[in-house]
Design a protein around this motif. Sequence first.
Motif, short mmCIF file in Angstrom:
data_model
loop_
_atom_site.label_atom_id
_atom_site.label_comp_id
_atom_site.label_asym_id
_atom_site.label_seq_id
_atom_site.Cartn_x
_atom_site.Cartn_y
_atom_site.Cartn_z
N PHE A 129 79.39 31.83 119.72
CA PHE A 129 78.83 30.61 119.16
C PHE A 129 78.99 29.41 120.09
N THR A 160 59.35 18.25 116.13
CA THR A 160 60.49 18.64 116.97
C THR A 160 60.02 19.62 118.02
N TYR A 191 71.15 25.79 114.80
CA TYR A 191 72.40 25.88 115.56
C TYR A 191 73.06 24.50 115.63
N ILE A 213 62.63 21.77 120.40
CA ILE A 213 63.58 22.81 119.99
C ILE A 213 62.94 23.79 119.01
N SER A 214 63.39 25.03 119.08
CA SER A 214 62.92 26.05 118.14
C SER A 214 63.72 25.92 116.85
N TYR A 215 63.27 26.64 115.80
CA TYR A 215 64.01 26.54 114.54
C TYR A 215 65.43 27.07 114.71
N LYS A 216 65.60 28.09 115.55
CA LYS A 216 66.95 28.63 115.77
C LYS A 216 67.85 27.57 116.40
N GLU A 217 67.31 26.87 117.38
CA GLU A 217 68.12 25.86 118.08
C GLU A 217 68.42 24.69 117.15
N ILE A 260 69.99 29.67 124.37
CA ILE A 260 70.82 28.57 124.89
C ILE A 260 72.19 28.50 124.21
N PHE A 261 72.38 29.38 123.21
CA PHE A 261 73.73 29.48 122.65
C PHE A 261 74.02 30.97 122.49
N LYS A 315 60.39 23.48 109.42
CA LYS A 315 59.60 23.31 110.65
C LYS A 315 58.17 23.07 110.14
N ASP A 343 57.10 26.08 117.77
CA ASP A 343 57.80 25.44 118.89
C ASP A 343 58.72 26.47 119.52
N THR A 344 58.55 26.73 120.81
CA THR A 344 59.34 27.78 121.45
C THR A 344 60.79 27.37 121.66
N GLY A 345 61.01 26.08 121.80
CA GLY A 345 62.38 25.65 122.06
C GLY A 345 62.76 25.88 123.51
N LEU A 346 64.01 25.55 123.81
CA LEU A 346 64.45 25.57 125.21
C LEU A 346 64.60 27.00 125.74
#
Lengths: 169, 394, 384
Positions: free
Chosen positions: A77, C19, C29, C22-26, A71-72, C112, A37-40
């Motif tokens: 942070f 999910t 976070y 969102i990515s695993y990083k997000e 996105i962050f 994930k 999943d690429t995410g936002l």
Amino acid sequence: MKKTHLNFAGTPLSNEVFVNNKVSITESNPNAQYEYDTGLGIGKFLQGLKEGKILGTHCEKCNRTVVPPRIFCELCFGTQISWKELKTTGRVNTFSLCYVNWDATIIKEPHIPAVIEIDGATPPCGIMHLIDEVRPEDVKIGMKVQAVFKDERERQGSITDIKYWVPIK
Amino acid sequence: MTIKRKPQSHVAVVGAGMTKFLRRALETPKELAFEAAQAALESANMTLDDIDCVIHGTAPDAFDGVHMKGEYLSDGSGGWNKPYIRCYVGGGTGVFAPIHGWLHIASGMFETALVVCEEKMSSCLPHPQGAFLTIFDNFIERPLKPNLLWIFAMEMNRYMNTYGISVRDIAHVSVKNKANALLHPAAQLGAELTVDEVVNSPIMAWPVHRLMVSPPSDGACAVVLANEKRAKKITKKPVWISGVGWNLDTSYWTNRDLAYPQYVEKAARMAYEMAGIREPKKEINIVEPYDPFAYKELHHLEGLLLADRGKACELAIDGISARTGNMPVCPSGGLLGVGNPIAAAGLMKVCELFWQLREEAGPRQVPGKPETGLAQAWGDLMQVGTVIIMRNKK
Amino acid sequence: MSDKVAIVGVGISRPQKETPDISYKEMVYEAAVSSYNDAALASHRDIDGFVTCAEDFLEGTSIFDEYTPDQLGAVQKPVHTICGDFLHGLAIATMKIKTGLMDIVAVEAHSKASNIKTYYHIVNYALDPVWNRPLNVNPYYVAGLEMRYFMNNTNTSEEEIAQVVVKNKKNALHNDLNCFGASVSRKEVLKSQTTFSPLRELHMSKHVDGAFVFVLAHESVAKKLQKNPVWITGCGWSSDSPTLETRNWDECEYAKRSTYMALKQAGLKNLNQFDFFEIDDTFAYKELQHLEGIGLYEKGSAGKACLNGDLNTDGKTPVNISGGTLGVGALLEASGGIRALEIVKQLRGDSGKRQLQKAKRALALSWRGIPTTSGVVLTFEGPK
């Protein structure tokens, strides 16, 4: 006999024993497949590439524009982030001339990977990519380069939508 | 970073052992781990029953070709029916594993620990290098089919360009380390070379030449740790762990200044503070920085604050970092000479310091009765620094 | 040597079957931000060190620890990864604080699982490449083997094991994190498809995505960060043999030894003083095997206790009030987070409808899954 620091264990194998079947071996091929999943952050970046754009994000607090976008902000942070369209030009931060393939075979014409600082981002922020259409000996740190995108119909929303970067004449 | 409170106990290295480092070993991963662990226990006159916990360090599972590699190696590492844990910080693991062992004992939770690091890269076909493809970012780097040489060559180029250092300057490190390795019985690539031979060796990924890269290797190392009370009963010559430090930088390596390893400096400062070292250049007698590539020894010496930025090559050129010089660097022969089984390589350096500080390094012995040594490992996407400081006096 | 360590902040990214946005990083976070807020930290920079839990092949990335610091606010900080469950991570973080090096340490684990397309093949890749892998059979047969042995060895019946599923799925209905809470009957469980006999479909936990981040602190700073710190009083972990051929199928050694170690640290002689337990139930029979392994029940009696209702939330020894992984979902190495979170909430008095009247001490156990014999036990005590 005690195996101490004066007398180490370990039996070396030469290529010859494999060729002549002198050792027994077991082979195994992992079947490891993933769909990430690429995410936002990265999702929007890849979408931008599909549209022929390079996007970055700006952290208001740190006053830093970064690419690849996130996105962050990993430093403060926080999420005081705004999106920015960066230029499709940049500067070579560093590069290499690689004569070895990933399977360790030798290639004649080197691949030229580079870290390219993207114009519009806060230095030294950049991405890794490839340089082409240039003689290897002419590539220099600090050289200005331009992204060459694939034809619009061929783009998929991937980093390879940019074919490579070429020196700006 | 300021240390908060005193540890529950001082911790010493009381035994060390390793296998040969080989391009391709007959031994299975478990057997490699076992050989090193057994050698370490025997050197301390201990058995597995004397060990309270086991710490294992190994790098990508993709090399040995086993998922959850740590579990697979637990019996070879002596972890049967013991508290066993695998720690993993890429190439930094070799020095981080003994630090992890230090955590076990300094916390007061255990009295003795066995630390084992193993890597069998030769299992990975067609070439272990291919396994490194998957360390890159899955979205924006892997589709470019990068190989590991790319990033090191790029870092080396940036380093050279920033400080005006030449390939020739860096080549002196290969000559020194490979020559040092001739005296290491476990070494894979000890050799007598000239600077010209190094500079003229085939270019792999410019500016990296073949003789400036360490090879893939199979091998294992192990050390035995003990708290103060037990250490004194086990050996007359415990080597004390005076300082530990580790630091991980951002994964966005293309956003960083590659000319200087800030994370190595931060890890070093953490260790120096703990060890009470104020002038590292004067107080460290032997340095074993991580040298998978020749330039890395220099890059790291600068990050460790043992050389001024851009000036580390002078130490090799002027002979200061030779075994008999004022600050010997990689008297073991380093990764360039001994070999680079990724996680085990860093622990090889810790073993070297153990033998050096007990005057047991034989023909490799650094003269002048060295008291304090520093070993450092590095890895990930040029991101992690792990540092350990050892002393033969408490 | 009183160096007490407490959990002062907890944060999650809620378990979900998928999910995709969102990515695993997000995801991490999100969990980190809520955790650091819960700990009333002035800044993420106040955290001294970080421990993350991950396995390369579950992430699809080698040297996965490269990708951990950014989403934790841990850039240029002492961060390291262990290959273990979230509870292992809490144990190591506790250890780090007890060395005196650090006062505040954050621990992270995530799943994930939805991104893994060939999960069984990857588990198979954990089997011995010479002795087991060439059999080329879905590796979950290992659970089938162990379950059959357990049932024979302890005279535990199918009904008793089915009741674990009934209990945990029902419990999960009260847990807002649940993904698989349901009212099922024992009959339904016993009729569900046989997968790796005697294992059945409904005996098996299903994977979900999610993330946990906890903040731990030394007693000298714990109360400043959290009004209701939950103390980690003991940690124990152990590994039996990794090979199928030499492991002890009779006893659950890792559970026994881990419990012994944790109780010793907690200064407790037995489990009598514990109010509830959060125990690995990756497969329904494992809950019973673990309960006997930790010594809460004699050999062969955990199943009967389950059928009697003793393990229910209102029973003598409540087990898996959270709903376990059978009810909430299995989160790969982050599964221990479900257990630890339930315990923190209960001990803080924060569990809403499923709050226990007396929640003072609890024990959690995690197992690292097939084909391992590695487990970890943590004991907790509520705020005074």
